[in-house]
Scaffold this motif. Structure first.
Motif, PDB file in Angstrom:
ATOM      1  N   TYR A 244       0.791  -1.363   0.053  1.00 37.54           N
ATOM      2  CA  TYR A 244      -0.098  -0.066  -0.128  1.00 37.54           C
ATOM      3  C   TYR A 244       0.855   1.201   0.081  1.00 37.54           C
ATOM      4  O   TYR A 244       1.750   1.293   0.785  1.00 37.54           O
ATOM      5  CB  TYR A 244      -0.951  -0.166   1.285  1.00 37.54           C
ATOM      6  N   ASN A 248      -3.174   6.368   4.244  1.00 36.06           N
ATOM      7  CA  ASN A 248      -4.205   6.058   5.388  1.00 36.06           C
ATOM      8  C   ASN A 248      -3.399   4.981   6.112  1.00 36.06           C
ATOM      9  O   ASN A 248      -2.859   4.044   5.902  1.00 36.06           O
ATOM     10  CB  ASN A 248      -5.324   5.149   5.007  1.00 36.06           C
ATOM     11  N   MET A 251      -4.395   1.513   6.688  1.00 32.72           N
ATOM     12  CA  MET A 251      -3.806   0.782   5.649  1.00 32.72           C
ATOM     13  C   MET A 251      -2.516   0.228   5.449  1.00 32.72           C
ATOM     14  O   MET A 251      -2.013  -0.645   5.018  1.00 32.72           O
ATOM     15  CB  MET A 251      -4.339   1.230   4.393  1.00 32.72           C
ATOM     16  N   THR A 254      -0.590  -3.061   7.175  1.00 30.01           N
ATOM     17  CA  THR A 254      -0.292  -4.468   6.585  1.00 30.01           C
ATOM     18  C   THR A 254       1.254  -4.554   6.085  1.00 30.01           C
ATOM     19  O   THR A 254       1.610  -5.390   5.977  1.00 30.01           O
ATOM     20  CB  THR A 254      -1.261  -4.474   5.663  1.00 30.01           C
ATOM     21  N   GLN A 301     -10.611  -4.930   2.012  1.00 27.70           N
ATOM     22  CA  GLN A 301      -9.826  -4.329   1.264  1.00 27.70           C
ATOM     23  C   GLN A 301     -10.664  -3.392   0.023  1.00 27.70           C
ATOM     24  O   GLN A 301     -11.629  -3.805  -0.295  1.00 27.70           O
ATOM     25  CB  GLN A 301      -9.414  -5.769   0.118  1.00 27.70           C
ATOM     26  N   ASP A 304      -8.784   3.790  -0.656  1.00 26.59           N
ATOM     27  CA  ASP A 304      -8.652   5.245   0.254  1.00 26.59           C
ATOM     28  C   ASP A 304      -9.270   6.130  -0.763  1.00 26.59           C
ATOM     29  O   ASP A 304      -9.659   6.206  -1.842  1.00 26.59           O
ATOM     30  CB  ASP A 304      -7.343   5.381   0.822  1.00 26.59           C
ATOM     31  N   GLY A 310      -5.852  -0.882  -0.627  1.00 24.22           N
ATOM     32  CA  GLY A 310      -5.347  -1.221   0.556  1.00 24.22           C
ATOM     33  C   GLY A 310      -6.278  -2.101   1.342  1.00 24.22           C
ATOM     34  O   GLY A 310      -7.467  -2.225   1.193  1.00 24.22           O
ATOM     35  N   VAL A 311      -5.808  -2.680   2.321  1.00 24.96           N
ATOM     36  CA  VAL A 311      -6.570  -3.418   3.544  1.00 24.96           C
ATOM     37  C   VAL A 311      -6.693  -2.196   4.902  1.00 24.96           C
ATOM     38  O   VAL A 311      -6.068  -2.030   5.381  1.00 24.96           O
ATOM     39  CB  VAL A 311      -6.013  -4.536   3.729  1.00 24.96           C
ATOM     40  N   THR A 312      -8.172  -2.046   5.054  1.00 25.97           N
ATOM     41  CA  THR A 312      -8.477  -1.290   6.121  1.00 25.97           C
ATOM     42  C   THR A 312      -8.737  -2.041   7.430  1.00 25.97           C
ATOM     43  O   THR A 312      -9.352  -3.029   7.119  1.00 25.97           O
ATOM     44  CB  THR A 312      -9.683  -0.440   5.997  1.00 25.97           C
TER      45      THR A 312
END
Length: 477
Positions: A244, A248, A251, A254, A301, A304, A310-312
């Motif tokens: 990512y 954010n 995110m 990860t 996933q 933003d 990305g993965v929140t």
């Protein structure tokens, strides 16, 4: 063979007890013998339904599922990166204009460094080649290269160690959460090893870090239907495509945890494989709380505010994980705990429900049910929380902490690196029970329970082979 011997022993023992009982009660065995001879046809006719029912029972019994061997991918040394090297990569990416271009974004560099220093990861975790060059290579070709190296590396070692011909494989289950190209990863394996045309193959995607246990459960179900065959389970995740580069914070976490890794597991339902198998699968328990919105949304996933994927991870994640874990424990407990612990749990449940609602839930002592624990190495906080909730000792979570330190969060394959660690330490003895527990997006908490069929030694080319003498290590707080 073991089950057949036990059946024969019970048959002889019961027959002997019946004969002795009849003799002791005064029944004339000679008269009984004459009766049987003169009524042979009647007895034969009456025996057919009993034999039929016995045959149906024997055929319908679940076949044991054996774990013959497994192999974890060991990345080459040139992929190792220290925290210092990772931060240099981040700064170079910024200077190249890839991300965080403005001065006011300096805090993002500092944020990642702080997470890395507290993460529990060591200085030898690995990231793929595509993320170690500039400009970054995050396209389909680089992503395929990473996944192929991981999967083929693990499978080549597994076939070499077991001597199994790929043509003997009847079932193939592959899980990778975020990287699912077409043709699928399962098809990629079929093509590489020229697996047979009628293979039962499945490709599981989007199921998070707990998918390794799901894949085992799916393979177990197929092995109950398709008899006398082998099943291969492959668990991995792709890092190349999932770096990512946005702003954010939730995110960016990860980036600091996930690393290269994967595992291949050979299962069998063939009786003759029991003699060389390492483990037998006893139970799988899968809990999915995705019907609740907070559970469903706690790890997602998405894009933003700048359109970067990305993965929140939301603030509800710890609470959701704890709740889902409790449900898994409540389901697994009756299957594995000794009667004393079951009774204590039941009594506490009744007191809380009908007399004292404020009473704390009783946490069973799972140390009485298991000798070894493989807790998903999702992060330092996750391991800490499960250690506290399950009242485990530092020794019980050593494999999880050391796996996180040496290999990072390898997603669904981390529980296999942990099992390999326990083997490499020489701690796995015949009859030992192992609890693999993994949590993942959705939200899911899944467990698999194994029993060691012998004193287990580490397989050739174990991922810990070159560093076991250095572990365990002290991890800075």
């Amino acid at each position: 063979m073991k089950n057949l011997k036990m059946f024969f022993f019970k048959f002889v023992f019961i027959s002997l007890m019946v004969a002795l009982s009849m003799k002791g009660s005064g029944i004339n065995l000679e008269h009984l013998q004459n009766f049987c001879i003169h009524n042979l046809e009647t007895i034969t006719l009456l025996s057919f339904p009993l034999l039929f029912l016995l045959t149906i029972y024997m055929l319908s019994r679940p076949k044991p599922v054996y774990l013959v061997d497994f192999s974890c991918y060991l990345p080459p040394s040139h992929l190792k990166v220290s925290v210092k090297t990772l931060m240099e990569h981040a700064r170079r990416a910024r200077e190249a204009g890839v991300c965080w271009k403005n001065k006011e974004n300096d805090y993002l560099i500092e944020f990642q460094q702080k997470i890395l220093e507290r993460s529990g990861l060591g200085q030898e975790t690995c990231i793929p080649e595509g993320l170690q060059c500039f400009p970054l290579q995050q396209g389909m070709a680089a992503s395929r290269k990473e996944t192929e190296e991981v999967i083929f590396g693990a499978l080549d070692n597994l076939f070499r160690n077991t001597g199994v011909n790929p043509g003997e494989i009847g079932i193939l289950v592959v899980n990778s959460s975020t990287f699912n190209p077409t043709p699928s990863l399962a098809s990629m394996i079929v093509n590489k090893y020229k697996l047979r045309d009628n293979i039962k193959s499945l490709n599981l995607g989007g199921m998070g870090c707990s998918a390794g246990v799901i894949a085992i459960d799916v393979a177990k179900g197929l092995l109950q239907v398709h008899r006398n065959t082998y099943a291969i389970v492959v668990s991995t995740e792709n890092i190349t495509q999932n770096l990512y580069l946005g702003k954010n914070k939730s995110m960016l976490v990860t980036n600091c945890l996930f690393r290269v890794g994967g595992a291949a597991i050979l299962l069998s339902n063939r009786s003759r494989d029991q003699a060389r198998a390492k483990y037998e699968l006893l139970h799988t328990v899968r809990i999915h709380t995705g019907s609740d919105d907070r559970s469903f949304e706690c790890a997602t996933q998405e894009e933003d505010e700048d359109g970067i994927i990305g993965v929140t991870l939301t603030k509800n994640l710890p609470m959701v994980a704890a709740r889902t874990l409790k449900i898994n424990i409540a389901t697994l407990g009756p299957l594995v705990l000794p009667m004393k612990e079951k009774l204590a749990f039941f009594v506490t449940f009744l007191k809380k429900k009908y007399f004292k609602p404020e009473l704390k839930n009783y946490t069973p002592d799972f140390k009485l049910a298991f000798e070894h624990f493989c807790i998903h190495a999702g992060g330092r906080a996750l391991i800490d929380e499960l250690e506290k909730n399950l009242k485990l000792s530092p020794l019980h979570v050593e494999a999880s902490r050391m796996t996180l330190h040496r290999f990072g969060n390898t997603s669904s394959s981390s529980i296999w690196y942990e099992l390999a660690y326990t083997e490499a330490k020489g701690r796995m003895k015949e009859g030992d029970r192992i609890w693999q527990i993994a949590l993942g997006s959705g939200f899911k908490c899944n467990s698999s329970v194994w029993v060691a069929l012998r004193n287990v030694k580490p397989s050739v080319n174990s991922p810990w082979e070159d560093c076991m003498d250095r572990y365990p290590v002290e991890i800075d707080i």
